[in-house]
Design a protein around this motif. Sequence first.
Motif, PDB file in Angstrom:
ATOM      1  N   LEU A  33      36.584  44.282  35.840  1.00 29.36           N
ATOM      2  CA  LEU A  33      37.221  42.849  35.416  1.00 29.36           C
ATOM      3  C   LEU A  33      38.242  42.714  35.859  1.00 29.36           C
ATOM      4  CD1 LEU A  33      36.881  44.007  31.442  1.00 29.36           C
ATOM      5  CD2 LEU A  33      35.556  42.612  32.785  1.00 29.36           C
ATOM      6  N   THR A  34      38.609  41.349  36.157  1.00 30.29           N
ATOM      7  CA  THR A  34      39.980  40.854  36.719  1.00 30.29           C
ATOM      8  C   THR A  34      40.609  40.003  35.712  1.00 30.29           C
ATOM      9  OG1 THR A  34      38.842  38.889  37.772  1.00 30.29           O
ATOM     10  CG2 THR A  34      39.090  40.824  38.958  1.00 30.29           C
ATOM     11  N   PHE A  35      41.820  40.299  35.429  1.00 26.22           N
ATOM     12  CA  PHE A  35      42.532  39.569  34.293  1.00 26.22           C
ATOM     13  C   PHE A  35      43.750  38.776  35.258  1.00 26.22           C
ATOM     14  CE2 PHE A  35      41.484  43.414  32.303  1.00 26.22           C
ATOM     15  CZ  PHE A  35      40.668  42.659  31.380  1.00 26.22           C
ATOM     16  N   ASP A  36      43.835  37.291  35.274  1.00 20.69           N
ATOM     17  CA  ASP A  36      44.808  36.617  36.086  1.00 20.69           C
ATOM     18  C   ASP A  36      45.877  35.865  34.820  1.00 20.69           C
ATOM     19  OD1 ASP A  36      42.935  34.945  34.591  1.00 20.69           O
ATOM     20  OD2 ASP A  36      42.699  33.537  36.356  1.00 20.69           O
ATOM     21  N   LYS A  37      45.856  36.046  33.678  1.00 21.26           N
ATOM     22  CA  LYS A  37      46.844  35.774  32.959  1.00 21.26           C
ATOM     23  C   LYS A  37      47.927  36.644  33.027  1.00 21.26           C
ATOM     24  CE  LYS A  37      44.014  32.741  30.090  1.00 21.26           C
ATOM     25  NZ  LYS A  37      43.640  32.443  28.561  1.00 21.26           N
ATOM     26  N   VAL A  38      48.795  36.733  34.029  1.00 20.79           N
ATOM     27  CA  VAL A  38      49.787  37.682  34.000  1.00 20.79           C
ATOM     28  C   VAL A  38      51.094  37.064  33.366  1.00 20.79           C
ATOM     29  CG1 VAL A  38      51.206  39.302  35.530  1.00 20.79           C
ATOM     30  CG2 VAL A  38      48.588  39.173  35.653  1.00 20.79           C
ATOM     31  N   LEU A  39      51.940  37.577  32.868  1.00 15.93           N
ATOM     32  CA  LEU A  39      53.183  36.870  32.136  1.00 15.93           C
ATOM     33  C   LEU A  39      54.327  37.401  32.841  1.00 15.93           C
ATOM     34  CD1 LEU A  39      52.313  37.105  28.500  1.00 15.93           C
ATOM     35  CD2 LEU A  39      51.971  35.186  29.913  1.00 15.93           C
ATOM     36  N   LEU A  40      54.351  38.566  33.261  1.00 17.80           N
ATOM     37  CA  LEU A  40      55.409  39.384  33.814  1.00 17.80           C
ATOM     38  C   LEU A  40      55.048  40.425  34.845  1.00 17.80           C
ATOM     39  CD1 LEU A  40      58.939  40.068  32.145  1.00 17.80           C
ATOM     40  CD2 LEU A  40      57.575  42.020  33.307  1.00 17.80           C
ATOM     41  N   LEU A  41      55.854  40.415  35.945  1.00 21.83           N
ATOM     42  CA  LEU A  41      55.546  41.631  36.906  1.00 21.83           C
ATOM     43  C   LEU A  41      56.767  42.177  37.294  1.00 21.83           C
ATOM     44  CD1 LEU A  41      53.356  43.108  38.725  1.00 21.83           C
ATOM     45  CD2 LEU A  41      54.010  41.303  40.628  1.00 21.83           C
ATOM     46  N   ASP A  42      57.124  43.329  37.228  1.00 23.12           N
ATOM     47  CA  ASP A  42      57.893  44.399  37.763  1.00 23.12           C
ATOM     48  C   ASP A  42      57.440  45.205  38.900  1.00 23.12           C
ATOM     49  OD1 ASP A  42      60.210  45.935  38.119  1.00 23.12           O
ATOM     50  OD2 ASP A  42      60.195  46.939  36.267  1.00 23.12           O
ATOM     51  N   ASP A  43      57.921  45.149  40.275  1.00 23.60           N
ATOM     52  CA  ASP A  43      57.559  45.904  41.117  1.00 23.60           C
ATOM     53  C   ASP A  43      58.288  47.084  41.241  1.00 23.60           C
ATOM     54  OD1 ASP A  43      59.849  44.688  42.128  1.00 23.60           O
ATOM     55  OD2 ASP A  43      58.968  43.713  43.791  1.00 23.60           O
ATOM     56  N   GLU A  44      58.049  47.881  42.527  1.00 23.79           N
ATOM     57  CA  GLU A  44      58.390  49.381  42.498  1.00 23.79           C
ATOM     58  C   GLU A  44      60.003  49.048  42.834  1.00 23.79           C
ATOM     59  OE1 GLU A  44      55.693  48.298  44.719  1.00 23.79           O
ATOM     60  OE2 GLU A  44      54.427  49.705  43.616  1.00 23.79           O
ATOM     61  N   ALA A  45      60.421  48.031  43.414  1.00 18.33           N
ATOM     62  CA  ALA A  45      61.809  47.817  43.680  1.00 18.33           C
ATOM     63  C   ALA A  45      62.717  47.704  42.617  1.00 18.33           C
ATOM     64  CB  ALA A  45      62.035  46.763  44.853  1.00 18.33           C
ATOM     65  N   ASN A  56      51.364  32.789  39.498  1.00 20.59           N
ATOM     66  CA  ASN A  56      50.104  32.447  40.149  1.00 20.59           C
ATOM     67  C   ASN A  56      49.987  33.491  41.302  1.00 20.59           C
ATOM     68  OD1 ASN A  56      49.715  30.051  38.978  1.00 20.59           O
ATOM     69  ND2 ASN A  56      51.400  29.098  40.112  1.00 20.59           N
ATOM     70  N   GLY A  57      48.811  33.861  41.554  1.00 23.65           N
ATOM     71  CA  GLY A  57      48.375  34.749  42.803  1.00 23.65           C
ATOM     72  C   GLY A  57      48.584  36.389  42.390  1.00 23.65           C
ATOM     73  N   VAL A  58      48.840  36.620  41.293  1.00 23.64           N
ATOM     74  CA  VAL A  58      48.799  37.981  40.684  1.00 23.64           C
ATOM     75  C   VAL A  58      47.490  38.009  39.646  1.00 23.64           C
ATOM     76  CG1 VAL A  58      50.284  39.658  39.289  1.00 23.64           C
ATOM     77  CG2 VAL A  58      51.295  37.897  40.540  1.00 23.64           C
ATOM     78  N   THR A  59      46.728  39.299  40.054  1.00 19.37           N
ATOM     79  CA  THR A  59      45.775  39.514  39.249  1.00 19.37           C
ATOM     80  C   THR A  59      45.580  41.316  38.832  1.00 19.37           C
ATOM     81  OG1 THR A  59      44.287  39.940  41.328  1.00 19.37           O
ATOM     82  CG2 THR A  59      44.213  37.554  40.208  1.00 19.37           C
ATOM     83  N   ILE A  60      44.981  41.441  37.962  1.00 20.28           N
ATOM     84  CA  ILE A  60      44.986  42.732  37.506  1.00 20.28           C
ATOM     85  C   ILE A  60      43.324  43.138  37.512  1.00 20.28           C
ATOM     86  CG2 ILE A  60      45.370  44.353  35.742  1.00 20.28           C
ATOM     87  CD1 ILE A  60      47.912  42.917  35.211  1.00 20.28           C
ATOM     88  N   THR A  61      42.811  44.412  38.195  1.00 20.91           N
ATOM     89  CA  THR A  61      41.491  44.774  38.028  1.00 20.91           C
ATOM     90  C   THR A  61      41.460  45.811  36.950  1.00 20.91           C
ATOM     91  OG1 THR A  61      41.791  46.047  39.986  1.00 20.91           O
ATOM     92  CG2 THR A  61      41.293  43.848  40.217  1.00 20.91           C
ATOM     93  N   ALA A  62      40.338  45.942  36.430  1.00 22.87           N
ATOM     94  CA  ALA A  62      40.258  47.155  35.518  1.00 22.87           C
ATOM     95  C   ALA A  62      38.648  47.440  35.440  1.00 22.87           C
ATOM     96  CB  ALA A  62      40.658  46.713  34.018  1.00 22.87           C
ATOM     97  N   LYS A  63      38.223  48.542  34.960  1.00 21.81           N
ATOM     98  CA  LYS A  63      36.935  48.916  34.610  1.00 21.81           C
ATOM     99  C   LYS A  63      36.715  49.431  33.359  1.00 21.81           C
ATOM    100  CE  LYS A  63      33.880  52.496  36.797  1.00 21.81           C
ATOM    101  NZ  LYS A  63      33.741  53.592  37.394  1.00 21.81           N
ATOM    102  N   VAL A  64      35.605  48.939  32.761  1.00 21.12           N
ATOM    103  CA  VAL A  64      35.095  49.211  31.294  1.00 21.12           C
ATOM    104  C   VAL A  64      34.727  50.624  31.211  1.00 21.12           C
ATOM    105  CG1 VAL A  64      33.714  48.485  29.768  1.00 21.12           C
ATOM    106  CG2 VAL A  64      34.728  46.809  31.068  1.00 21.12           C
ATOM    107  N   LEU A  65      35.565  51.511  30.331  1.00 21.43           N
ATOM    108  CA  LEU A  65      34.869  52.645  30.209  1.00 21.43           C
ATOM    109  C   LEU A  65      33.859  52.972  29.221  1.00 21.43           C
ATOM    110  CD1 LEU A  65      38.176  54.724  30.915  1.00 21.43           C
ATOM    111  CD2 LEU A  65      36.437  54.250  32.545  1.00 21.43           C
ATOM    112  N   ALA A  66      34.294  52.198  27.976  1.00 17.03           N
ATOM    113  CA  ALA A  66      33.154  52.577  26.856  1.00 17.03           C
ATOM    114  C   ALA A  66      33.718  51.170  25.754  1.00 17.03           C
ATOM    115  CB  ALA A  66      33.520  53.970  26.348  1.00 17.03           C
ATOM    116  N   HIS A  67      32.641  51.293  24.889  1.00 21.17           N
ATOM    117  CA  HIS A  67      32.662  50.374  23.987  1.00 21.17           C
ATOM    118  C   HIS A  67      32.718  51.339  22.522  1.00 21.17           C
ATOM    119  CE1 HIS A  67      32.237  46.741  26.003  1.00 21.17           C
ATOM    120  NE2 HIS A  67      31.263  47.233  26.475  1.00 21.17           N
ATOM    121  N   THR A  68      33.851  51.298  21.719  1.00 19.38           N
ATOM    122  CA  THR A  68      34.147  51.915  20.824  1.00 19.38           C
ATOM    123  C   THR A  68      34.535  51.596  19.662  1.00 19.38           C
ATOM    124  OG1 THR A  68      36.399  52.621  21.404  1.00 19.38           O
ATOM    125  CG2 THR A  68      34.800  53.955  22.208  1.00 19.38           C
ATOM    126  N   LYS A  69      34.569  52.127  18.448  1.00 19.49           N
ATOM    127  CA  LYS A  69      35.001  51.507  17.209  1.00 19.49           C
ATOM    128  C   LYS A  69      36.326  52.516  16.800  1.00 19.49           C
ATOM    129  CE  LYS A  69      31.172  49.961  14.983  1.00 19.49           C
ATOM    130  NZ  LYS A  69      30.122  49.702  13.930  1.00 19.49           N
TER     131      LYS A  69
END
Length: 104
Positions: A33-45, A56-69
Amino acid sequence: MYAIVEIAGKQFKVSKAQWLYTPKLQSEVGALLTFDKVLLLDDEAGAVTLGTPMLNGVTITAKVLAHTKADKVIVFKKKRRNGYKVKRGHRQAHTRIVIEDIIN
């Protein structure tokens, strides 16, 4: 490095290799999955970049592991001296994801 991202209408503070429980997403297990609704970013510096409202231009990639309750929540209602008792349970559906990368 961390970011604040909006996933399914809720905001989460995420960092790389973090496991996260989100509201149920309509994706298959193992999907990327890719999420592009990033509100704040703090880098290593330590420089914090704040979006107005999104970055704009910042995306987060994620992988679905499981669907649980979630754990069961018991709702018990009772009115004294009326013989009225209702016991109901609810289990919220969640999706467990792992954040793979924050692309700046």
